[in-house]
Motif scaffolding. Sequence first.
Motif, PDB file in Angstrom:
ATOM      1  N   LYS A  26     -22.735  25.974 -33.286  1.00 47.04           N
ATOM      2  CA  LYS A  26     -23.480  26.712 -32.267  1.00 47.04           C
ATOM      3  C   LYS A  26     -24.374  27.781 -32.901  1.00 47.04           C
ATOM      4  CE  LYS A  26     -22.839  28.536 -27.677  1.00 47.04           C
ATOM      5  NZ  LYS A  26     -21.923  28.758 -26.578  1.00 47.04           N
ATOM      6  N   ALA A  27     -23.869  28.411 -33.983  1.00 45.41           N
ATOM      7  CA  ALA A  27     -24.622  29.462 -34.670  1.00 45.41           C
ATOM      8  C   ALA A  27     -25.665  28.884 -35.637  1.00 45.41           C
ATOM      9  CB  ALA A  27     -23.664  30.366 -35.439  1.00 45.41           C
ATOM     10  N   ARG A  28     -25.669  27.539 -35.773  1.00 40.78           N
ATOM     11  CA  ARG A  28     -26.606  26.834 -36.656  1.00 40.78           C
ATOM     12  C   ARG A  28     -26.472  27.291 -38.114  1.00 40.78           C
ATOM     13  NH1 ARG A  28     -31.419  24.731 -35.335  1.00 40.78           N
ATOM     14  NH2 ARG A  28     -30.986  23.241 -33.740  1.00 40.78           N
ATOM     15  N   THR A  29     -25.249  27.457 -38.571  1.00 38.86           N
ATOM     16  CA  THR A  29     -24.959  27.846 -39.948  1.00 38.86           C
ATOM     17  C   THR A  29     -25.271  26.679 -40.878  1.00 38.86           C
ATOM     18  OG1 THR A  29     -23.114  29.134 -39.082  1.00 38.86           O
ATOM     19  CG2 THR A  29     -23.157  28.784 -41.451  1.00 38.86           C
ATOM     20  N   PRO A  30     -25.955  26.925 -42.014  1.00 36.93           N
ATOM     21  CA  PRO A  30     -26.223  25.843 -42.974  1.00 36.93           C
ATOM     22  C   PRO A  30     -24.918  25.239 -43.512  1.00 36.93           C
ATOM     23  CG  PRO A  30     -27.575  27.755 -43.456  1.00 36.93           C
ATOM     24  CD  PRO A  30     -26.594  28.172 -42.398  1.00 36.93           C
ATOM     25  N   LEU A  31     -24.947  23.944 -43.760  1.00 43.39           N
ATOM     26  CA  LEU A  31     -23.750  23.229 -44.188  1.00 43.39           C
ATOM     27  C   LEU A  31     -23.179  23.780 -45.492  1.00 43.39           C
ATOM     28  CD1 LEU A  31     -21.870  20.953 -43.434  1.00 43.39           C
ATOM     29  CD2 LEU A  31     -23.320  19.408 -44.699  1.00 43.39           C
ATOM     30  N   ALA A  32     -24.033  24.195 -46.414  1.00 44.97           N
ATOM     31  CA  ALA A  32     -23.566  24.745 -47.692  1.00 44.97           C
ATOM     32  C   ALA A  32     -22.682  25.977 -47.470  1.00 44.97           C
ATOM     33  CB  ALA A  32     -24.746  25.105 -48.580  1.00 44.97           C
ATOM     34  N   ASN A  33     -23.056  26.809 -46.511  1.00 43.52           N
ATOM     35  CA  ASN A  33     -22.259  28.005 -46.205  1.00 43.52           C
ATOM     36  C   ASN A  33     -20.914  27.622 -45.577  1.00 43.52           C
ATOM     37  OD1 ASN A  33     -24.598  29.196 -46.979  1.00 43.52           O
ATOM     38  ND2 ASN A  33     -24.897  30.415 -45.143  1.00 43.52           N
ATOM     39  N   ILE A  34     -20.943  26.637 -44.681  1.00 48.96           N
ATOM     40  CA  ILE A  34     -19.715  26.198 -44.025  1.00 48.96           C
ATOM     41  C   ILE A  34     -18.754  25.623 -45.072  1.00 48.96           C
ATOM     42  CG2 ILE A  34     -18.701  24.690 -42.272  1.00 48.96           C
ATOM     43  CD1 ILE A  34     -21.442  24.664 -40.884  1.00 48.96           C
ATOM     44  N   MET A  35     -19.291  24.878 -46.035  1.00 49.68           N
ATOM     45  CA  MET A  35     -18.468  24.292 -47.092  1.00 49.68           C
ATOM     46  C   MET A  35     -17.731  25.370 -47.883  1.00 49.68           C
ATOM     47  SD  MET A  35     -21.047  21.314 -48.473  1.00 49.68           S
ATOM     48  CE  MET A  35     -20.258  21.221 -50.058  1.00 49.68           C
ATOM     49  N   LYS A  36     -18.436  26.440 -48.223  1.00 47.09           N
ATOM     50  CA  LYS A  36     -17.830  27.526 -48.999  1.00 47.09           C
ATOM     51  C   LYS A  36     -16.773  28.269 -48.185  1.00 47.09           C
ATOM     52  CE  LYS A  36     -21.835  28.251 -51.919  1.00 47.09           C
ATOM     53  NZ  LYS A  36     -23.041  29.050 -52.111  1.00 47.09           N
ATOM     54  N   LEU A  37     -17.066  28.502 -46.907  1.00 43.87           N
ATOM     55  CA  LEU A  37     -16.144  29.256 -46.058  1.00 43.87           C
ATOM     56  C   LEU A  37     -14.860  28.483 -45.751  1.00 43.87           C
ATOM     57  CD1 LEU A  37     -18.733  30.729 -43.532  1.00 43.87           C
ATOM     58  CD2 LEU A  37     -17.436  32.014 -45.235  1.00 43.87           C
ATOM     59  N   THR A  38     -15.000  27.185 -45.500  1.00 49.45           N
ATOM     60  CA  THR A  38     -13.838  26.388 -45.103  1.00 49.45           C
ATOM     61  C   THR A  38     -13.142  25.715 -46.285  1.00 49.45           C
ATOM     62  OG1 THR A  38     -15.235  24.459 -44.704  1.00 49.45           O
ATOM     63  CG2 THR A  38     -14.787  25.890 -42.824  1.00 49.45           C
ATOM     64  N   LYS A  39     -13.787  25.706 -47.445  1.00 50.28           N
ATOM     65  CA  LYS A  39     -13.266  25.033 -48.650  1.00 50.28           C
ATOM     66  C   LYS A  39     -13.004  23.550 -48.371  1.00 50.28           C
ATOM     67  CE  LYS A  39     -11.392  29.108 -50.791  1.00 50.28           C
ATOM     68  NZ  LYS A  39     -10.462  30.148 -50.419  1.00 50.28           N
ATOM     69  N   ARG A  40     -13.984  22.926 -47.729  1.00 49.10           N
ATOM     70  CA  ARG A  40     -13.923  21.490 -47.446  1.00 49.10           C
ATOM     71  C   ARG A  40     -15.216  20.837 -47.911  1.00 49.10           C
ATOM     72  NH1 ARG A  40      -9.776  19.920 -43.848  1.00 49.10           N
ATOM     73  NH2 ARG A  40      -8.757  21.676 -42.839  1.00 49.10           N
ATOM     74  N   THR A  41     -15.163  19.536 -48.147  1.00 49.69           N
ATOM     75  CA  THR A  41     -16.334  18.823 -48.645  1.00 49.69           C
ATOM     76  C   THR A  41     -17.336  18.557 -47.523  1.00 49.69           C
ATOM     77  OG1 THR A  41     -15.359  16.658 -48.248  1.00 49.69           O
ATOM     78  CG2 THR A  41     -14.969  17.669 -50.427  1.00 49.69           C
ATOM     79  N   GLU A  42     -18.549  18.234 -47.937  1.00 48.06           N
ATOM     80  CA  GLU A  42     -19.604  17.922 -46.976  1.00 48.06           C
ATOM     81  C   GLU A  42     -19.206  16.715 -46.132  1.00 48.06           C
ATOM     82  OE1 GLU A  42     -24.305  16.547 -46.859  1.00 48.06           O
ATOM     83  OE2 GLU A  42     -23.378  17.073 -48.771  1.00 48.06           O
ATOM     84  N   GLY A  43     -18.687  15.696 -46.798  1.00 50.00           N
ATOM     85  CA  GLY A  43     -18.282  14.479 -46.102  1.00 50.00           C
ATOM     86  C   GLY A  43     -17.209  14.737 -45.058  1.00 50.00           C
ATOM     87  N   SER A  44     -16.231  15.554 -45.420  1.00 58.15           N
ATOM     88  CA  SER A  44     -15.147  15.885 -44.506  1.00 58.15           C
ATOM     89  C   SER A  44     -15.679  16.596 -43.267  1.00 58.15           C
ATOM     90  CB  SER A  44     -14.121  16.775 -45.212  1.00 58.15           C
ATOM     91  OG  SER A  44     -13.188  17.282 -44.303  1.00 58.15           O
ATOM     92  N   LEU A  45     -16.549  17.575 -43.499  1.00 56.91           N
ATOM     93  CA  LEU A  45     -17.113  18.344 -42.391  1.00 56.91           C
ATOM     94  C   LEU A  45     -17.979  17.472 -41.489  1.00 56.91           C
ATOM     95  CD1 LEU A  45     -18.027  21.568 -44.350  1.00 56.91           C
ATOM     96  CD2 LEU A  45     -16.283  21.377 -42.576  1.00 56.91           C
TER      97      LEU A  45
END
Length: 60
Positions: A26-45
């Motif tokens: 909803k906040a339109r956060t870039p995927l790279a930032n989400i990956m770092k915050l959640t410690k999950r891979t791009e594919g998983s997300l």
Amino acid sequence: MAKKAKKIVRREYTKADVKELRAHSKARTPLANIMKLTKRTEGSLRQKARNLGISLGHRR
């Protein structure tokens, strides 16, 4: 000697993880930032977002 392959560790998505993922979408956060915050891979997300019917990886 050959290097040992890294063991794959799977972590289930909790209700809190799903809530956080929806908030980032909803906040339109870039995927790279989400990956770092959640410690999950791009594919998983991306897979989880697809199952939830939400979009991820917004460009600005």
